[in-house]
Design an enzyme around this catalytic site. Structure first.
Site, PDB file in Angstrom:
ATOM      1  N   ASP A 142       8.387  -6.470   4.329  1.00 60.02           N
ATOM      2  CA  ASP A 142       8.700  -5.501   3.272  1.00 60.02           C
ATOM      3  C   ASP A 142       9.811  -4.569   3.719  1.00 60.02           C
ATOM      4  OD1 ASP A 142       7.725  -3.251   4.685  1.00 60.02           O
ATOM      5  OD2 ASP A 142       5.848  -3.150   3.542  1.00 60.02           O
ATOM      6  N   SER A 186      -4.211   1.469  -0.525  1.00 60.12           N
ATOM      7  CA  SER A 186      -4.122   2.298   0.689  1.00 60.12           C
ATOM      8  C   SER A 186      -5.417   3.082   0.886  1.00 60.12           C
ATOM      9  CB  SER A 186      -2.958   3.280   0.542  1.00 60.12           C
ATOM     10  OG  SER A 186      -3.043   4.317   1.503  1.00 60.12           O
ATOM     11  N   TYR A 204      -5.350   2.974   8.065  1.00 55.88           N
ATOM     12  CA  TYR A 204      -4.613   3.507   9.216  1.00 55.88           C
ATOM     13  C   TYR A 204      -5.578   3.617  10.389  1.00 55.88           C
ATOM     14  CZ  TYR A 204      -0.517   4.897   6.450  1.00 55.88           C
ATOM     15  OH  TYR A 204       0.612   4.902   5.679  1.00 55.88           O
ATOM     16  N   SER A 220       7.582  -4.785   9.095  1.00 55.82           N
ATOM     17  CA  SER A 220       7.817  -3.603   8.270  1.00 55.82           C
ATOM     18  C   SER A 220       8.239  -2.435   9.147  1.00 55.82           C
ATOM     19  CB  SER A 220       6.521  -3.224   7.527  1.00 55.82           C
ATOM     20  OG  SER A 220       6.667  -1.995   6.816  1.00 55.82           O
ATOM     21  N   ARG A 241       8.039   0.739  -3.462  1.00 57.80           N
ATOM     22  CA  ARG A 241       8.717   1.695  -4.359  1.00 57.80           C
ATOM     23  C   ARG A 241       8.883   1.124  -5.760  1.00 57.80           C
ATOM     24  NH1 ARG A 241      11.201   2.491   0.691  1.00 57.80           N
ATOM     25  NH2 ARG A 241      10.986   4.593   1.564  1.00 57.80           N
ATOM     26  N   GLY A 244      12.822  -2.786   1.052  1.00 62.56           N
ATOM     27  CA  GLY A 244      14.053  -3.028   0.324  1.00 62.56           C
ATOM     28  C   GLY A 244      14.069  -4.275  -0.543  1.00 62.56           C
ATOM     29  N   THR A 252      -2.297  -0.834   9.400  1.00 54.73           N
ATOM     30  CA  THR A 252      -0.929  -0.337   9.592  1.00 54.73           C
ATOM     31  C   THR A 252      -0.798   0.306  10.975  1.00 54.73           C
ATOM     32  OG1 THR A 252      -0.639  -0.017   7.231  1.00 54.73           O
ATOM     33  CG2 THR A 252       0.837   1.231   8.669  1.00 54.73           C
ATOM     34  N   PRO A 289       0.794  -1.226   0.000  1.00 57.72           N
ATOM     35  CA  PRO A 289       0.000   0.000   0.000  1.00 57.72           C
ATOM     36  C   PRO A 289       0.831   1.283   0.000  1.00 57.72           C
ATOM     37  CG  PRO A 289       0.118  -0.878   2.224  1.00 57.72           C
ATOM     38  CD  PRO A 289       0.840  -1.856   1.340  1.00 57.72           C
ATOM     39  N   GLN A 335      -5.893  -1.490   2.859  1.00 56.31           N
ATOM     40  CA  GLN A 335      -5.124  -1.071   4.045  1.00 56.31           C
ATOM     41  C   GLN A 335      -5.744   0.160   4.691  1.00 56.31           C
ATOM     42  OE1 GLN A 335      -2.646   1.876   3.633  1.00 56.31           O
ATOM     43  NE2 GLN A 335      -2.590   1.961   5.867  1.00 56.31           N
ATOM     44  N   HIS A 345       8.025   0.540   7.555  1.00 54.38           N
ATOM     45  CA  HIS A 345       7.447   1.546   6.674  1.00 54.38           C
ATOM     46  C   HIS A 345       8.498   2.059   5.680  1.00 54.38           C
ATOM     47  CE1 HIS A 345       3.440   3.628   6.784  1.00 54.38           C
ATOM     48  NE2 HIS A 345       4.019   4.414   5.919  1.00 54.38           N
ATOM     49  N   LYS A 358       0.170  -4.707   9.883  1.00 53.88           N
ATOM     50  CA  LYS A 358       1.391  -4.279   9.170  1.00 53.88           C
ATOM     51  C   LYS A 358       2.183  -3.277   9.993  1.00 53.88           C
ATOM     52  CE  LYS A 358       2.815  -1.921   4.849  1.00 53.88           C
ATOM     53  NZ  LYS A 358       3.156  -0.530   5.142  1.00 53.88           N
TER      54      LYS A 358
HETATM   55  C1  LIG Z   1       5.378   7.032  -1.211  1.00 54.17           C
HETATM   56  C2  LIG Z   1       5.001   6.002  -0.183  1.00 54.17           C
HETATM   57  C3  LIG Z   1       3.735   6.009   0.378  1.00 54.17           C
HETATM   58  C4  LIG Z   1       3.376   5.055   1.326  1.00 54.17           C
HETATM   59  N1  LIG Z   1       2.093   5.035   1.810  1.00 54.17           N
HETATM   60  C5  LIG Z   1       1.716   4.031   2.652  1.00 54.17           C
HETATM   61  C6  LIG Z   1       0.364   3.893   3.036  1.00 54.17           C
HETATM   62  O1  LIG Z   1      -0.518   4.642   2.613  1.00 54.17           O
HETATM   63  N2  LIG Z   1       0.053   2.893   3.896  1.00 54.17           N
HETATM   64  C7  LIG Z   1       0.991   2.005   4.377  1.00 54.17           C
HETATM   65  O2  LIG Z   1       0.662   1.105   5.159  1.00 54.17           O
HETATM   66  N3  LIG Z   1       2.284   2.113   4.007  1.00 54.17           N
HETATM   67  C8  LIG Z   1       2.648   3.084   3.140  1.00 54.17           C
HETATM   68  N4  LIG Z   1       3.968   3.134   2.720  1.00 54.17           N
HETATM   69  C9  LIG Z   1       4.934   2.113   3.195  1.00 54.17           C
HETATM   70  C10 LIG Z   1       4.951   0.905   2.261  1.00 54.17           C
HETATM   71  O3  LIG Z   1       3.734   0.186   2.321  1.00 54.17           O
HETATM   72  C11 LIG Z   1       6.095  -0.078   2.576  1.00 54.17           C
HETATM   73  O4  LIG Z   1       5.966  -0.531   3.916  1.00 54.17           O
HETATM   74  C12 LIG Z   1       7.493   0.512   2.402  1.00 54.17           C
HETATM   75  O5  LIG Z   1       7.531   1.408   1.322  1.00 54.17           O
HETATM   76  C13 LIG Z   1       8.578  -0.549   2.267  1.00 54.17           C
HETATM   77  O6  LIG Z   1       8.593  -1.181   1.032  1.00 54.17           O
HETATM   78  P1  LIG Z   1       9.588  -0.749  -0.202  1.00 54.17           P
HETATM   79  O7  LIG Z   1      10.996  -0.721   0.312  1.00 54.17           O
HETATM   80  O8  LIG Z   1       9.369  -1.873  -1.189  1.00 54.17           O
HETATM   81  O9  LIG Z   1       9.134   0.574  -0.680  1.00 54.17           O
HETATM   82  C14 LIG Z   1       4.333   4.081   1.762  1.00 54.17           C
HETATM   83  C15 LIG Z   1       5.596   4.084   1.180  1.00 54.17           C
HETATM   84  C16 LIG Z   1       5.949   4.999   0.211  1.00 54.17           C
HETATM   85  C17 LIG Z   1       7.309   4.932  -0.402  1.00 54.17           C
END
Ligand SMILES: Cc1cc2nc3c(=O)[nH]c(=O)nc-3n(C[C@H](O)[C@H](O)[C@H](O)COP(=O)(O)O)c2cc1C
Length: 402
Positions: free
Chosen positions: A311, A107, A130, A278, A335, A313, A156, A78, A128, A280, A256
């Site tokens: 999650d 999200s 909050y 995670s 990402r 990286g 989350t 998300p 997902q 985040h 999460k």
């Molecule tokens: C731009 C952006 C927005 C995000 N928005 C949310 C969100 O709305 N809800 C959530 O649970 N996590 C959010 N995340 C966290 C991601 O779900 C995830 O835990 C995190 O990016 C790690 O994964 P990655 O390394 O593959 O990016 C966000 C991450 C990014 C980069």
């Protein structure tokens, strides 16, 4: 994506195509970005031990996690406001995930609504939320996701306050992005982005339209970013809200953002059907341990009772095998789908999914693993079920599970 052979290439292309402040908003982490880097470093440090002379001519990567069938153990995780990089935003991400046979987790802060995404998607969806201050709003979103057929609910728990994202502070980033003298030239150079920005609908939290209209506005008087920080986010929320949500949502519930064994156990004790390890993506607590390092502890602390996802990286198919060999049932990426979306819309996201799939398949074969669904050594939990017929060739390589 012409010339791109891996996710890092796609990211480099996205960086060229996006205004600096949009790229930084997605790529960046909190504080010194120590945890952002630690997540990647942990995967770089993790090694694999292959088994030799196994017949790997026939390989299966499909699994079932928390009741959702997927063609490989990967979920598009998300993230809010995907309209920031593409006119079709979450619709395009959901379509690509559906075509790839993997779930997309929408999200609550999305730029297309729960119902719009459900209609566009041809595959399994998770939703997902909050733990926002306004319980009626959260409850309403959960009921809507249930009515629209979402297969699992992800809650989350790592945002009691919003992390300090210094790139955004320096760039004066806001959602929606504001034009200023300072960023005019930069934005003017990004043709694809600008066309998408101008052609699509206004960037807003589409789920909140009709629910909390001041939040949905998103004009300069009510910036979405400010609204999240000052109105929605709830610093006093506790585990009772998980109990409340458990009563409201009858399907699979996934918590999460756990990093401590005690929190993972608490989530399961309160009825969580899976957990996501995670931090985040290093966007919240800087200095937080790398997720891959926390994973084995949490997996053994839960003792196979529920699936464990991770999650932060994951950028290679091999990273998924590394996580699975340390106790995970699957991974999420976030990402990477942003980069695909920024470069090529739905087709770009599909390309990212297929890059990860082919790397995963090759790694699986080189490891001597015939089926990923049999990888997890203790398959006692209800949603994963027994190992597939024939199982994996070897048991989980260098698994820390008992
Ligand atoms: C731009 C952006 C927005 C995000 N928005 C949310 C969100 O709305 N809800 C959530 O649970 N996590 C959010 N995340 C966290 C991601 O779900 C995830 O835990 C995190 O990016 C790690 O994964 P990655 O390394 O593959 O990016 C966000 C991450 C990014 C980069």
């Amino acid at each position: 994506v012409a010339g791109s052979v891996n996710i890092f290439d796609v990211e480099a292309e996205a960086k060229r195509k996006l205004p600096r402040m949009v790229y930084d908003f997605i790529a960046g982490g909190a504080g010194d970005e120590i945890s952002l880097e630690a997540n990647r470093d942990a995967f770089a440090r993790a090694t694999l031990t292959p088994r030799a002379l196994v017949d790997v001519s026939d390989r299966r990567s499909d699994v079932v996690i928390a009741g959702t069938k997927m063609t490989m153990p990967l979920v598009l995780g998300p993230a809010g406001l995907a309209r920031l990089v593409d006119r079709d935003g979450e619709l395009a991400v959901a379509r690509a995930a559906g075509k790839g046979g993997i779930p997309f987790c929408l999200s609550a802060g999305s730029s297309f609504s729960i119902e719009e995404v459900a209609k566009a998607s041809g595959g399994p969806l998770w939703f997902q939320v909050y733990l926002w201050r306004d319980r009626d709003l959260v409850g309403s979103l959960i009921r809507r996701a249930s009515a629209a057929g979402y297969a699992a609910l992800v809650v989350t728990v790592d945002v009691p306050l919003v992390g300090r994202r210094e790139r955004d502070m320096r760039n004066g980033f806001s959602a929606p992005p504001r034009l200023s003298l300072g960023n005019l030239v930069d934005i003017g150079r990004r043709g694809r982005w600008l066309r998408n920005y101008l052609a699509g609908r206004r960037i807003t939290f589409q789920n909140l339209v009709g629910e909390a209209d001041d939040a949905a506005q998103g004009d300069s008087a009510a910036l979405l970013t400010d609204y999240v920080n000052k109105v929605l986010t709830n610093a006093s929320v506790g585990w009772e809200m998980i109990e409340w949500i458990r009563d409201l949502w009858s399907g699979p519930l996934i918590v999460k953002g756990v990093m401590a064994v005690e929190d993972a156990q608490k989530a399961v004790a309160l009825g969580s059907d899976a957990v996501i390890v995670s931090n985040h993506g290093g966007r919240q607590l800087d200095g937080c341990e790398a997720t891959l390092d926390a994973l084995p502890r949490i997996a053994s602390g839960l003792d196979g009772r529920v699936p464990v996802l991770v999650d932060g990286g994951v950028r290679r198919g091999a990273d998924i095998i590394k996580a699975m060999s340390r106790g995970a049932d699957g991974c999420l990426v976030v990402r990477p789908w942003w980069w695909g979306l920024a470069v090529g819309g739905e087709a770009g996201v599909s390309e990212v999914i297929e890059m990860l799939r082919s790397e995963l398949d090759l790694t699986q074969g080189l490891m001597g693993i015939t089926a990923l669904s049999g990888l997890r050594s203790s398959a006692a939990d209800r949603s994963l079920g027994p190992p597939a017929e024939g199982g994996s060739a070897g048991s989980a390589p260098s698994s820390t599970r008992s």
